[in-house]
Design a protein around this motif. Structure first.
Motif, PDB file in Angstrom:
ATOM      1  N   THR A 284       1.109  -1.470  -0.183  1.00 17.09           N
ATOM      2  CA  THR A 284       0.309  -0.007  -0.030  1.00 17.09           C
ATOM      3  C   THR A 284       1.091   1.066  -0.140  1.00 17.09           C
ATOM      4  O   THR A 284       2.110   1.595   0.531  1.00 17.09           O
ATOM      5  CB  THR A 284      -0.924   0.150   1.480  1.00 17.09           C
ATOM      6  N   ASP A 285       0.044   1.972  -0.838  1.00 19.89           N
ATOM      7  CA  ASP A 285       1.385   3.049  -0.835  1.00 19.89           C
ATOM      8  C   ASP A 285       2.006   3.486  -2.328  1.00 19.89           C
ATOM      9  O   ASP A 285       2.959   4.210  -2.334  1.00 19.89           O
ATOM     10  CB  ASP A 285       2.201   3.912   0.571  1.00 19.89           C
ATOM     11  N   THR A 286       2.435   2.622  -2.674  1.00 20.17           N
ATOM     12  CA  THR A 286       3.860   2.013  -3.255  1.00 20.17           C
ATOM     13  C   THR A 286       3.144   3.152  -5.099  1.00 20.17           C
ATOM     14  O   THR A 286       1.591   2.894  -4.722  1.00 20.17           O
ATOM     15  CB  THR A 286       3.634   0.998  -4.433  1.00 20.17           C
ATOM     16  N   PRO A 287       4.045   4.261  -5.309  1.00 24.99           N
ATOM     17  CA  PRO A 287       3.197   5.072  -6.087  1.00 24.99           C
ATOM     18  C   PRO A 287       2.869   4.083  -7.847  1.00 24.99           C
ATOM     19  O   PRO A 287       3.946   3.104  -7.632  1.00 24.99           O
ATOM     20  CB  PRO A 287       4.402   6.252  -6.612  1.00 24.99           C
ATOM     21  N   ALA A 288       1.808   5.195  -8.457  1.00 28.79           N
ATOM     22  CA  ALA A 288       2.108   4.309  -9.611  1.00 28.79           C
ATOM     23  C   ALA A 288       1.371   5.692 -10.391  1.00 28.79           C
ATOM     24  O   ALA A 288       0.805   6.973  -9.640  1.00 28.79           O
ATOM     25  CB  ALA A 288       0.739   2.947  -9.927  1.00 28.79           C
ATOM     26  N   ALA A 289       0.697   5.550 -11.356  1.00 28.53           N
ATOM     27  CA  ALA A 289       0.146   6.882 -12.133  1.00 28.53           C
ATOM     28  C   ALA A 289      -0.472   6.670 -13.573  1.00 28.53           C
ATOM     29  O   ALA A 289      -0.442   5.578 -13.894  1.00 28.53           O
ATOM     30  CB  ALA A 289       1.121   8.343 -12.850  1.00 28.53           C
TER      31      ALA A 289
END
Ligand SMILES: *Cc1c(COP(=O)(O)O)cnc(C)c1O
Length: 359
Positions: A284-289
């Motif tokens: 959880t909270d790992t970035p993507a875009a």
């Protein structure tokens, strides 16, 4: 209709990163390290894209070198791990592969077969994986002379253990050991220097440097991202949203129910998972875009999909491409969220993910 999950590979960015390596290598030439399927980018396409600028390639093993020949490219290819069998020496001669000789058994093979391709000697200056100790070099050189293989020796290679850490004293110590060990043979070439060594001020790279990860835009330096070092991302890993829904406050998402919504949250499922090489340890909270806007993962990564919080991208609909890493979210950031390095993420993208090339 096929799943649009794909690794988009920008071969222009690759070429720009190679140019950056050459600038940083100063008077050294840079052999392009394209092992492990071009760090997951496709060895044939990567090698071809660099063929007008790179005078030499480096790979781990002979099978990888053969794929470069099958792609129709003729530059010499260094085999960083050398040959794994005596019979491969003849193939090296035939194809202009330059194996590294790192151990006694490989010397034996040259003596027994009488076959010597152009090759390199590995000096163990402190990594302690492969190579001859500096003290052993005179005896090794004598054996090579006796086997009539001395003339084929191109030079000496060594490898740094801690070049990614600018606070480490190890690189300077290894460099000094390497220079001392090889000083008796000043006409032979010298090669040290993975990507990280290109970013150490004043670090000598001698005749040939060996940039790998930096060609692909990954950071070789602890605490810095590729873009911070002037490198361009080469791979953009993308996958489509395949559903969106509102998860109500108190409901969880995915295996283990590890993420629980604190408020009603619009989320989406993305068609990529650890079966594609996306790291399961990215939590959880790992970035993507999405559309250049940063969003975050929620819950556990599954084999074929993962969940994202769409609060930051309220307009995103099914079919929208999500960037897992690339321009907006650096592969180094995702790696650090997963407790690993960009090397592992890039080389780990599985064959289920098509590589799409932009040049
Ligand atoms: C893989 C490898 C390199 C390239 O390392 P990067 O950190 O990816 O630049 C250079 N030299 C040797 C011996 C290697 O095995």
């Amino acid at each position: 209709m096929s799943r649009s999950t794909a690794a988009h590979i920008d071969l222009n960015a690759l070429r720009n990163n190679y140019r950056t390596a050459c600038e940083r290598a100063g008077s050294a030439q840079a052999m392009a390290v394209v092992k492990a399927d071009g760090y997951g980018h496709g060895i044939a396409r990567v090698a071809a894209a660099l063929s007008d600028v790179a005078p030499k390639y480096a790979v781990a093993c002979i099978e990888e070198a053969i794929t470069i020949r099958e792609a129709g490219l003729s530059q010499p290819v260094v085999l960083l791990q050398g040959v794994h069998a005596a019979g491969d020496l003849a193939e090296c001669v035939q194809h202009r592969f330059e194996p590294v000789v790192h151990g006694e058994h490989q010397l034996d093979w040259i003596e027994q077969t009488g076959v010597a391709p152009d090759f390199w000697l590995k000096v163990n200056t402190g990594m302690n994986r492969l190579g001859f100790r500096p003290d052993d070099l005179p005896a090794v050189m004598a054996r090579l002379a006796k086997a009539n293989a001395r003339a084929r020796l191109r030079g000496f290679v060594s490898h740094f253990a801690c070049a990614d850490d600018s606070d480490s004293l190890m690189t300077a110590a290894q460099t000094a050991r390497f220079e001392a060990a090889t000083s008796a043979w000043p006409t032979l070439m010298k090669s040290v220097g993975n990507s990280a060594a290109h970013f150490i001020p004043g670090q000598p790279l001698f005749d040939w440097s060996r940039p790998g990860i930096m060609l692909y835009g990954g950071s070789p330096v602890i605490g810095k991202t590729g873009p911070e070092l002037g490198l361009e991302p080469v791979m953009s890993l993308q996958a489509p949203l395949i559903t969106t829904r509102i998860v109500r406050a108190g409901e969880s998402v995915g295996y283990g129910g590890t993420w629980v919504a604190e408020q009603d949250t619009r989320m989406g499922m993305v068609a990529i998972g650890y079966g594609d090489g996306y790291p399961r340890h990215a939590g959880t909270d790992t970035p993507a875009a999405i559309g250049g806007r940063r969003i975050r993962l929620i819950g556990r990564v599954s084999m074929d999909m993962l969940a994202v919080d769409l609060s930051n991208a309220p307009e995103a609909q099914v079919g929208a491409p999500v960037e897992l890493w690339g321009q907006t979210v650096g592969v180094d950031e995702v790696a650090s969220c997963a407790g690993t390095i960009s090397y592992e993420l890039l080389t780990g993208v599985t064959s289920r993910v098509p590589r799409v090339y932009l040049s």
